[in-house]
Design a protein around this motif. Structure first.
Motif, short mmCIF file in Angstrom:
data_model
loop_
_atom_site.label_atom_id
_atom_site.label_comp_id
_atom_site.label_asym_id
_atom_site.label_seq_id
_atom_site.Cartn_x
_atom_site.Cartn_y
_atom_site.Cartn_z
N SER A 28 27.10 33.14 8.33
CA SER A 28 25.99 32.46 7.57
C SER A 28 26.91 31.37 6.87
CB SER A 28 25.34 33.42 6.70
OG SER A 28 26.28 34.01 5.83
N GLU A 30 26.10 27.89 4.17
CA GLU A 30 25.28 27.28 3.46
C GLU A 30 26.01 26.04 2.58
OE1 GLU A 30 21.78 27.27 2.38
OE2 GLU A 30 21.15 29.03 3.82
N ARG A 32 25.79 22.44 0.03
CA ARG A 32 24.68 21.68 -0.90
C ARG A 32 25.68 20.68 -1.72
NH1 ARG A 32 20.41 24.33 -3.30
NH2 ARG A 32 20.70 26.05 -1.55
N SER A 49 22.74 30.67 -5.85
CA SER A 49 21.51 30.75 -4.94
C SER A 49 22.27 30.67 -3.50
CB SER A 49 20.58 29.55 -5.29
OG SER A 49 21.04 28.31 -4.82
N LEU A 50 23.21 29.95 -3.23
CA LEU A 50 23.91 29.73 -1.83
C LEU A 50 24.51 31.11 -1.61
CD1 LEU A 50 26.21 26.68 -1.87
CD2 LEU A 50 23.90 26.72 -1.22
N HIS A 52 23.25 34.08 -2.66
CA HIS A 52 21.90 34.90 -2.38
C HIS A 52 21.63 34.63 -0.87
CE1 HIS A 52 18.36 37.13 -3.43
NE2 HIS A 52 17.79 36.20 -2.41
N SER A 53 21.57 33.56 -0.56
CA SER A 53 21.03 33.11 0.70
C SER A 53 21.86 33.32 1.98
CB SER A 53 20.82 31.30 0.76
OG SER A 53 20.71 31.00 2.05
N GLN A 56 22.13 37.67 1.97
CA GLN A 56 20.97 38.42 2.10
C GLN A 56 20.71 39.68 1.49
OE1 GLN A 56 17.98 36.83 3.59
NE2 GLN A 56 19.03 35.30 4.30
#
Lengths: 316, 316
Positions: A28, A30, A32, A49-50, A52-53, A56
């Motif tokens: 995974s 992410e 930003r 937040s990244l 967490h994403s 999972q």
């Protein structure tokens, strides 16, 4: 299966990714942009937040971190960021270990990218290499005997601030003719501005690209103009490549690594730039000193892959 | 009691000594000038007689060798000597091991002197250092993580041939403004000769020292004249120290060792030379890059003590 969490605090961007140990593809990923006027807290909130994403509900076995600024790699404490406020003496390793309950390893982006290229990129199989990023700044990271060499105070790799022309223009560091002063993207733009300030009859292609607004000049546009045949842009590209090539030749004489890996935006300046870098490095090094110069293989993901390698080097 | 035999093939001189492991004084010591027109065989014959004399009837447990020229330290094979014919690809380690029946270790003089200063001299207790000899030539040897770093091809340490002034005079290596071209003893003498060739009104003290025969100029006489207030000699000392100081600052930025150790005849050029070296090194290094600069402590015996250290590092 062991899961690694890799984090990249890049100054202007933030990224998080996960990978299974031994795999070469992210499970995974992410990324930003860091907001304008970000401080350490906002960057950490976005990174949470990244994380967490990408995680999972899974739990990593280790966390590797690339940080865009000076770090005490022994304690995992950030010293400061040149781009974002509030990072002074922030114990990032400790903070992550407390939050996630697993070992975390933190190092600066040049050292981490060197490690990434060594483990997963252009430097695989080499004992010793020097990774150089030529972009907004010019910096480097060492691998010697398959291990990172950070220097006695964690300051090794500052090829951007070796002097190659004592009569050259003044660098932000106060000296004249540093590699960074001649080779970095923003300084290439500044050099173009200064040349055009005294003579607007040259660099017509370049001037057209920015519609005569010299404030819009960038290293990238200079490369573009040089490729299109602009004389002034070619002169600046030449000087950038000259400075870096002499710097590399000097490093080869001093430390004799097997390989130099070049990454960062300026390395996209075209074939002529690469030719001059290689030629000057070869001319500056003694004939008996052998080395290769290769482009970085990992691109924008080098810090993240390096962060993965960091957990493997330190977690052994 | 373990006895170490230490050998120094110095190009112009040969020395052999014995020491008990752990001791800091030679049990026996012999030194001889290498005859003019010596070749490898005559040097080896003289060394055999020195060895016979220092060993008497005792048998060493190991042999350490400093060689004044490029060596493959892995195989202990001499690549060549710049001073003496017949050394090309001579398997010195193998030859000594066959002759004496004990392990022998061979490395070049700069690496060996670095090791000697680290184990027994100015570098004791430091993790990382760069030893520089400034004499007929300018060269260096690395200790990183308490171990010699020789480079991937055994060529690391060539600070003499990094460029500090791209508009400077042409060096024997073909480049302009190498550290060696500005800082070494013979080149200091050449620079004085060239300045005097165009203007005999300066450097009166220096000219008197050689009774106007410029062929007799040496680095040592230039130091002497500078100390006596000679303007031209002071300018040359200044340039030598400038070049070395800039070189050291560049190395500090690149590799960030704790310590620089300076040895060789030019380091006896006086306080002003040392002041300028230290000042330029400090100005060239980034403010965050910390280091010390110290004079070598072992003097002419550095290669022999380094040869002793070589048996300890490799024999562990």
């Amino acid at each position: 299966m062991s899961l690694i969490l890799a984090l990249d605090f890049g100054g202007t961007k933030l990224a998080a990714a996960t990978v299974n140990i031994g795999a070469r593809e992210w499970l995974s990923y992410e990324r930003r942009l860091s907001p304008a006027n970000a401080d350490a807290n906002t960057d950490l909130e976005i990174m949470r937040s990244l994380i967490h994403s990408v995680l999972q509900d899974s739990k990593p076995t280790a966390i590797g971190v690339s940080f865009g600024g000076p770090v005490d790699a022994t304690t995992g404490c950030v010293l400061l960021s040149h781009h974002v406020a509030g990072w002074e003496n922030l114990p990032l390793k400790q903070l992550l270990e407390a939050e996630f309950g697993v070992p975390a390893y933190v190092d600066n982006d040049a050292n981490v990218a060197a490690l990434g290229e060594h483990h997963f990129g252009a430097g695989q199989g080499y004992d010793s290499l020097f990774y150089i990023t030529i972009s907004t700044g010019v910096g480097g990271g060492w691998i010697l005997n398959h291990q990172p060499w950070r220097g006695s105070g964690g300051m090794a790799g500052e090829i951007g601030h070796i002097v190659v022309d004592p009569n050259g223009p003044v660098c932000l560091c106060g000296k004249r003719g540093c590699v960074e002063r001649l080779a970095s993207g923003p300084y290439m733009a500044q050099n173009a501005r200064e040349l055009l300030a005294s003579d607007r009859t040259r660099g017509k292609i370049l001037q057209n690209l920015v519609e005569d607004n010299l404030e819009l000049l960038t290293g990238q546009l200079i490369s573009q103009a040089a490729a299109a045949g602009d004389d002034l842009a070619q002169e600046i590209i030449q000087k950038s490549a000259w400075a870096l090539g002499v710097g590399i030749g000097n490093v080869a004489n001093l430390v004799n690594p097997q390989l130099f890996i070049l990454g960062g935006s300026v390395t996209k300046a075209g074939n002529r730039w690469w030719e001059i870098v290689r030629q000057l490095a070869r001319e500056t090094a003694l004939p008996e000193v052998e080395f290769q110069i290769l482009p970085a293989a990992l691109g924008d993901d080098a810090p993240l892959w390096g962060a993965v390698a960091l957990t493997q080097v330190n977690g052994q």
